[in-house]
Design a protein around this motif. Structure first.
Motif, PDB file in Angstrom:
ATOM      1  N   ALA A  82       2.208  -3.171   5.997  1.00 20.07           N
ATOM      2  CA  ALA A  82       1.635  -4.400   5.458  1.00 20.07           C
ATOM      3  C   ALA A  82       0.129  -4.248   5.344  1.00 20.07           C
ATOM      4  O   ALA A  82      -0.621  -4.772   6.145  1.00 20.07           O
ATOM      5  CB  ALA A  82       1.993  -5.582   6.357  1.00 20.07           C
ATOM      6  N   VAL A  83      -0.279  -3.475   4.369  1.00 21.56           N
ATOM      7  CA  VAL A  83      -1.710  -3.333   4.114  1.00 21.56           C
ATOM      8  C   VAL A  83      -1.952  -3.643   2.645  1.00 21.56           C
ATOM      9  O   VAL A  83      -1.040  -3.590   1.832  1.00 21.56           O
ATOM     10  CB  VAL A  83      -2.206  -1.913   4.465  1.00 21.56           C
ATOM     11  CG1 VAL A  83      -2.354  -1.756   5.950  1.00 21.56           C
ATOM     12  CG2 VAL A  83      -1.283  -0.853   3.904  1.00 21.56           C
ATOM     13  N   ASP A  84      -3.182  -3.996   2.329  1.00 26.17           N
ATOM     14  CA  ASP A  84      -3.531  -4.349   0.959  1.00 26.17           C
ATOM     15  C   ASP A  84      -3.577  -3.077   0.123  1.00 26.17           C
ATOM     16  O   ASP A  84      -4.317  -2.153   0.414  1.00 26.17           O
ATOM     17  CB  ASP A  84      -4.886  -5.057   0.953  1.00 26.17           C
ATOM     18  CG  ASP A  84      -5.182  -5.660  -0.393  1.00 26.17           C
ATOM     19  OD1 ASP A  84      -5.396  -6.875  -0.448  1.00 26.17           O
ATOM     20  OD2 ASP A  84      -5.196  -4.925  -1.408  1.00 26.17           O
TER      21      ASP A  84
ATOM     22  N   VAL B 181      -4.513  -2.652  -2.976  1.00 25.36           N
ATOM     23  CA  VAL B 181      -5.611  -2.514  -3.937  1.00 25.36           C
ATOM     24  C   VAL B 181      -6.881  -2.035  -3.239  1.00 25.36           C
ATOM     25  O   VAL B 181      -7.650  -1.250  -3.785  1.00 25.36           O
ATOM     26  CB  VAL B 181      -5.866  -3.859  -4.656  1.00 25.36           C
ATOM     27  CG1 VAL B 181      -7.018  -3.739  -5.631  1.00 25.36           C
ATOM     28  CG2 VAL B 181      -4.605  -4.299  -5.378  1.00 25.36           C
ATOM     29  N   LEU B 182      -7.077  -2.515  -2.032  1.00 23.32           N
ATOM     30  CA  LEU B 182      -8.289  -2.156  -1.298  1.00 23.32           C
ATOM     31  C   LEU B 182      -8.185  -0.745  -0.735  1.00 23.32           C
ATOM     32  O   LEU B 182      -7.111  -0.162  -0.666  1.00 23.32           O
ATOM     33  CB  LEU B 182      -8.514  -3.150  -0.147  1.00 23.32           C
ATOM     34  CG  LEU B 182      -8.626  -4.618  -0.535  1.00 23.32           C
ATOM     35  CD1 LEU B 182      -8.881  -5.459   0.708  1.00 23.32           C
ATOM     36  CD2 LEU B 182      -9.716  -4.828  -1.564  1.00 23.32           C
ATOM     37  N   GLY B 183      -9.326  -0.210  -0.314  1.00 24.45           N
ATOM     38  CA  GLY B 183      -9.342   1.090   0.344  1.00 24.45           C
ATOM     39  C   GLY B 183      -8.961   0.955   1.805  1.00 24.45           C
ATOM     40  O   GLY B 183      -8.788  -0.156   2.312  1.00 24.45           O
TER      41      GLY B 183
ATOM     42  N   GLN C 258     -11.779  -0.681   3.813  1.00 26.76           N
ATOM     43  CA  GLN C 258     -11.871  -2.085   3.401  1.00 26.76           C
ATOM     44  C   GLN C 258     -10.785  -2.926   4.069  1.00 26.76           C
ATOM     45  O   GLN C 258     -11.018  -4.038   4.519  1.00 26.76           O
ATOM     46  CB  GLN C 258     -11.700  -2.165   1.884  1.00 26.76           C
ATOM     47  CG  GLN C 258     -12.926  -2.598   1.138  1.00 26.76           C
ATOM     48  CD  GLN C 258     -12.684  -2.592  -0.355  1.00 26.76           C
ATOM     49  OE1 GLN C 258     -11.903  -1.791  -0.879  1.00 26.76           O
ATOM     50  NE2 GLN C 258     -13.364  -3.469  -1.055  1.00 26.76           N
TER      51      GLN C 258
ATOM     52  N   LEU D 111     -11.397  -6.004   6.641  1.00 29.40           N
ATOM     53  CA  LEU D 111     -10.804  -7.328   6.391  1.00 29.40           C
ATOM     54  C   LEU D 111     -10.065  -7.835   7.631  1.00 29.40           C
ATOM     55  O   LEU D 111     -10.290  -8.955   8.094  1.00 29.40           O
ATOM     56  CB  LEU D 111      -9.846  -7.252   5.197  1.00 29.40           C
ATOM     57  CG  LEU D 111      -8.963  -8.482   4.977  1.00 29.40           C
ATOM     58  CD1 LEU D 111      -9.791  -9.643   4.447  1.00 29.40           C
ATOM     59  CD2 LEU D 111      -7.823  -8.171   4.011  1.00 29.40           C
TER      60      LEU D 111
ATOM     61  N   ASP E 147     -12.674   6.353  -0.443  1.00 32.40           N
ATOM     62  CA  ASP E 147     -12.679   4.960  -0.855  1.00 32.40           C
ATOM     63  C   ASP E 147     -11.476   4.593  -1.718  1.00 32.40           C
ATOM     64  O   ASP E 147     -11.354   3.474  -2.191  1.00 32.40           O
ATOM     65  CB  ASP E 147     -13.981   4.716  -1.639  1.00 32.40           C
ATOM     66  CG  ASP E 147     -14.275   3.248  -1.756  1.00 32.40           C
ATOM     67  OD1 ASP E 147     -13.949   2.519  -0.809  1.00 32.40           O
ATOM     68  OD2 ASP E 147     -14.804   2.841  -2.806  1.00 32.40           O
ATOM     69  N   ARG E 148     -10.581   5.550  -1.929  1.00 32.66           N
ATOM     70  CA  ARG E 148      -9.522   5.273  -2.905  1.00 32.66           C
ATOM     71  C   ARG E 148      -8.557   4.190  -2.417  1.00 32.66           C
ATOM     72  O   ARG E 148      -8.398   4.011  -1.205  1.00 32.66           O
ATOM     73  CB  ARG E 148      -8.782   6.555  -3.242  1.00 32.66           C
ATOM     74  CG  ARG E 148      -7.722   6.957  -2.246  1.00 32.66           C
ATOM     75  CD  ARG E 148      -7.232   8.322  -2.595  1.00 32.66           C
ATOM     76  NE  ARG E 148      -7.478   9.210  -1.491  1.00 32.66           N
ATOM     77  CZ  ARG E 148      -6.547  10.017  -0.998  1.00 32.66           C
ATOM     78  NH1 ARG E 148      -5.373  10.087  -1.583  1.00 32.66           N
ATOM     79  NH2 ARG E 148      -6.793  10.774   0.025  1.00 32.66           N
ATOM     80  N   PRO E 149      -7.945   3.490  -3.370  1.00 29.70           N
ATOM     81  CA  PRO E 149      -7.052   2.393  -2.983  1.00 29.70           C
ATOM     82  C   PRO E 149      -5.841   2.904  -2.208  1.00 29.70           C
ATOM     83  O   PRO E 149      -5.365   4.020  -2.439  1.00 29.70           O
ATOM     84  CB  PRO E 149      -6.622   1.773  -4.309  1.00 29.70           C
ATOM     85  CG  PRO E 149      -6.913   2.789  -5.346  1.00 29.70           C
ATOM     86  CD  PRO E 149      -8.057   3.607  -4.832  1.00 29.70           C
TER      87      PRO E 149
ATOM     88  N   ARG F  59      -2.906   2.213  -2.519  1.00 30.43           N
ATOM     89  CA  ARG F  59      -1.806   2.524  -3.428  1.00 30.43           C
ATOM     90  C   ARG F  59      -1.631   4.032  -3.592  1.00 30.43           C
ATOM     91  O   ARG F  59      -0.527   4.519  -3.782  1.00 30.43           O
ATOM     92  CB  ARG F  59      -2.096   1.893  -4.793  1.00 30.43           C
ATOM     93  CG  ARG F  59      -0.868   1.569  -5.591  1.00 30.43           C
ATOM     94  CD  ARG F  59      -1.199   1.045  -6.981  1.00 30.43           C
ATOM     95  NE  ARG F  59      -2.111  -0.073  -6.998  1.00 30.43           N
ATOM     96  CZ  ARG F  59      -3.344  -0.025  -7.519  1.00 30.43           C
ATOM     97  NH1 ARG F  59      -3.809   1.082  -8.052  1.00 30.43           N
ATOM     98  NH2 ARG F  59      -4.101  -1.085  -7.519  1.00 30.43           N
TER      99      ARG F  59
END
Ligand SMILES: Nc1ncnc2c1ncn2[C@@H]1O[C@H](COP(=O)(O)OP(=O)(O)OP(=O)(O)O)[C@@H](O)[C@H]1O
Ligand SMILES: [Mg+2]
Lengths: 274, 324
Positions: B86-88, B90-92, B95, B99, B129-131, B133
């Motif tokens: 459960a991580v975002d 889009v963000l790195g 990041q 958050l 820094d890559r997302p 994803r």
């Protein structure tokens, strides 16, 4: 072990309120970070109503006859309203994505203010709608549309954001309810008949009687008519009670819908732990 | 004092008790593995203990606090890694951690520093820094675990933390868990890998259809189930049956214990399998008995029950015969 544990007064009301606000801003900040990382997505979202504007002004506009004469001036408030309705699917998409990816659960397991998850979504979505409106206003300016005074513009933006908040809470509720990306697609399709069955593109008085009544009572129509009024356009002469009292409805509809869907969303949210 | 304690925990979905009176106690600083077949109720139990679900009955305490009455206080003391990362997306990586650290109410600077520490802790120190994803499954999992460690939780819940990881990724997670436990964290993990439970867990709790089917250290479980066996290969196939009978009697012990029965020739051939109880000197007794009868033994192995076998027996899905 607990060296990183910041001090808290867990049950202090003022402290909790402060965190509720801070957390909401943090959650909304996540959306801002998304926009920065995916400017293309933001741009496409903002430019779609602009595309509609150009299409309807230059492709269909020539064939449109509306009270007051100028189709462009008639259309622009309609598109403002429509842009708010599009917010429904934007909100729903975010809510469904977070729910299915487990982000919502992660937030729920954190010591943050629970209200901040939804409050942050509201902040972010209202913010993105303001940006979208700004882009659309600029485009409308470019095609020659001119609003009235600043006060009217502000009042219009207020009414539009009120409508947006109704669709925002509807999106939160539907997203929490279904937690299924497929329903977002369904909503994307259903938005169109909903928008066309209003006075956003053509005056309701040009429709068959019973359809005209539905179109007039459409919440979108109320806001659009009220905004047109603020921008000094003649009211659809063939309109009924709903058209004449558009300003009242433009406030009442969104307030009722917001309260209704906010209450349903809260119930749904509590239902997540059942 | 127990870090996790459940008493008569019940959860009912549509009339079916998914958890039906689960009692569980996990000592502070220990690792407990929750095992059980699909649908046993592991995730449901974890979700209740992490305040995501309300129980329909019973009490649950985490870090000494009631999860229903003091959810906020509990949340400050637990870390949760759900069954799916459960991580975002889009963000790195960094990041994401900033958050979550902010949402744990660390200030901006502390959040950034903590994010750096956590990345290093789970071996993502050099992540760019890559997302997310674009992360591999293992990297995502580790980031997910890092996100659960922001406040160095007293109790960490891991729901199938290594499912879908390659062996190296699994070791990384195990190492991370061991490090945390060494630092005093209590860990409750669910897993489908018995090997994982054996490596990590002090205690194992087997859940089956919402009930605790067995509980104890991995050793206790295997001992309780029994099923240790002696596998031997005799030189002369003609004497294999005789060897089986002799060995069985010898394994039962000199004090005239009753033979367990079940000794058999594995196949028409030279090998023989003898179920034995764990007792001192059992192998020597068997060897002496066979030697005394003049039966030559070429090979002899004592096979202790594996946790796998114990688990399969407990959950009632054991095959009819223990494979030789
Ligand atoms: N929200 C729900 N509504 C109805 N039934 C549910 C719900 N959540 C779980 N269940 C049921 O509860 C039972 C236990 O589910 P749970 O996810 O806890 O099992 P599990 O042990 O984690 O399984 P797995 O190993 O597959 O992850 C299952 O039969 C499942 O179908
Ligand atoms: Mg599960």
């Amino acid at each position: 072990m607990s060296a990183v544990l910041p001090p808290v007064a867990e049950d202090d009301l003022v402290e909790r309120l402060r965190w509720a606000v801070t957390d909401a801003v943090t959650v909304a900040g996540r959306d801002v970070a998304h926009w920065r990382r995916q400017p293309a997505v933001v741009l496409v979202g903002a430019l779609f109503p602009v595309l509609l504007l150009l299409m309807f002004v230059y492709l269909f506009g020539g064939a449109m006859v509306v009270p007051g004469g100028d189709y462009r001036d008639f259309l622009v408030p309609g598109l403002f309203g429509l842009a708010m309705v599009f917010g429904l699917e934007a909100t729903m998409t975010s809510v469904v994505t977070d729910a299915t990816r487990g982000i919502t659960d992660r937030f729920r397991s954190l010591p943050m203010a629970p209200s901040a998850v939804v409050a942050g979504r509201c902040l972010a979505d209202l913010g993105s709608s303001v940006l979208g409106l700004a882009v659309l206003v600029a485009a409308a300016f470019a095609v020659g549309w001119r609003p009235g005074g600043a006060a009217e513009v502000l009042a219009a933006v207020g009414l539009l954001l009120l409508l947006r908040s109704a669709f925002l809470w509807m999106g939160v509720f539907l997203g929490l309810l279904t937690r299924d990306p497929a329903t977002v697609t369904a909503v994307q399709v259903l938005v169109w008949p909903f928008a066309f069955l209003s006075n956003a593109f053509v005056p309701a008085s040009t429709m068959p009687g019973w359809l005209a009544t539905i179109a007039e009572w459409n919440p979108l129509a109320a806001t659009v008519t009220a905004v047109r009024g603020l921008f000094g356009q003649p009211v659809d002469a063939g309109g009924g009670w709903a058209t004449e009292h558009a300003l009242v409805l433009a406030v009442a509809w969104p307030v009722v819908l917001t309260v209704l869907f906010a209450a349903l969303s809260v119930r749904r949210w509590q239902g997540l732990s059942r | 004092m127990a870090a996790i304690r459940t008493l008569g925990l019940r959860k009912v979905y549509g009339g079916t008790a998914v958890l039906d009176g689960v009692d569980l106690e996990v000592a502070r600083g220990s690792v407990c593995a929750l095992l059980g077949p699909n649908g046993a109720g592991k995730t449901t139990a974890v979700r209740i203990m992490t305040t995501l679900l309300r129980p329909d009955g019973g009490t649950v305490e985490v870090a000494g606090l009631d999860v229903v009455r003091r959810p906020r206080a509990v949340r400050r003391r637990l870390g949760m890694v759900g069954q799916q990362p459960a991580v975002d997306e889009v963000l790195g990586g960094r990041q994401n951690l900033v958050l979550f650290a902010r949402l744990h109410h660390l200030d901006r600077r502390a959040a950034r520093r903590r994010a750096g520490e956590l990345l290093a802790q789970v071996g993502l120190g050099d992540v760019d820094d890559r997302p997310v994803r674009q992360f591999s499954g293992g990297m995502r999992r580790r980031l997910d675990i890092a996100a659960a460690l922001v406040l160095a939780p007293e109790v960490l819940f891991l729901d199938e933390p290594t499912t879908g990881l390659d062996p190296a990724g699994r070791r990384d997670v195990w190492d991370a868990v061991r490090t945390l436990v060494a630092g005093g964290t209590t860990v409750l993990l669910t897993t489908q890998y018995l090997e994982e439970a054996e490596h990590l867990a002090d205690d194992v709790c087997v859940l089956d259809r919402g009930r605790v089917a067995a509980r104890g250290t991995p050793r206790e479980l295997t001992a309780a189930i029994g099923g240790d066996r002696l596998e031997l290969v005799v030189s002369d196939p003609a004497r294999a049956a005789e060897a089986a009978a002799l060995a069985e009697r010898a394994a039962a012990g000199p004090a005239g214990g009753r033979p367990r029965g079940g000794a058999r020739q594995a196949a028409p051939g030279r090998s023989v399998v003898v179920p034995v109880d764990r007792r001192p000197g059992v192998v020597g007794d068997v060897v002496r008995a066979l030697d005394g009868a003049g039966i030559d033994v070429d090979d002899l192995v004592l096979r202790p029950t594996t946790l796998d076998e114990a688990y399969l027996r407990i959950t009632g899905h054991a095959r009819a015969e223990v494979p030789a």
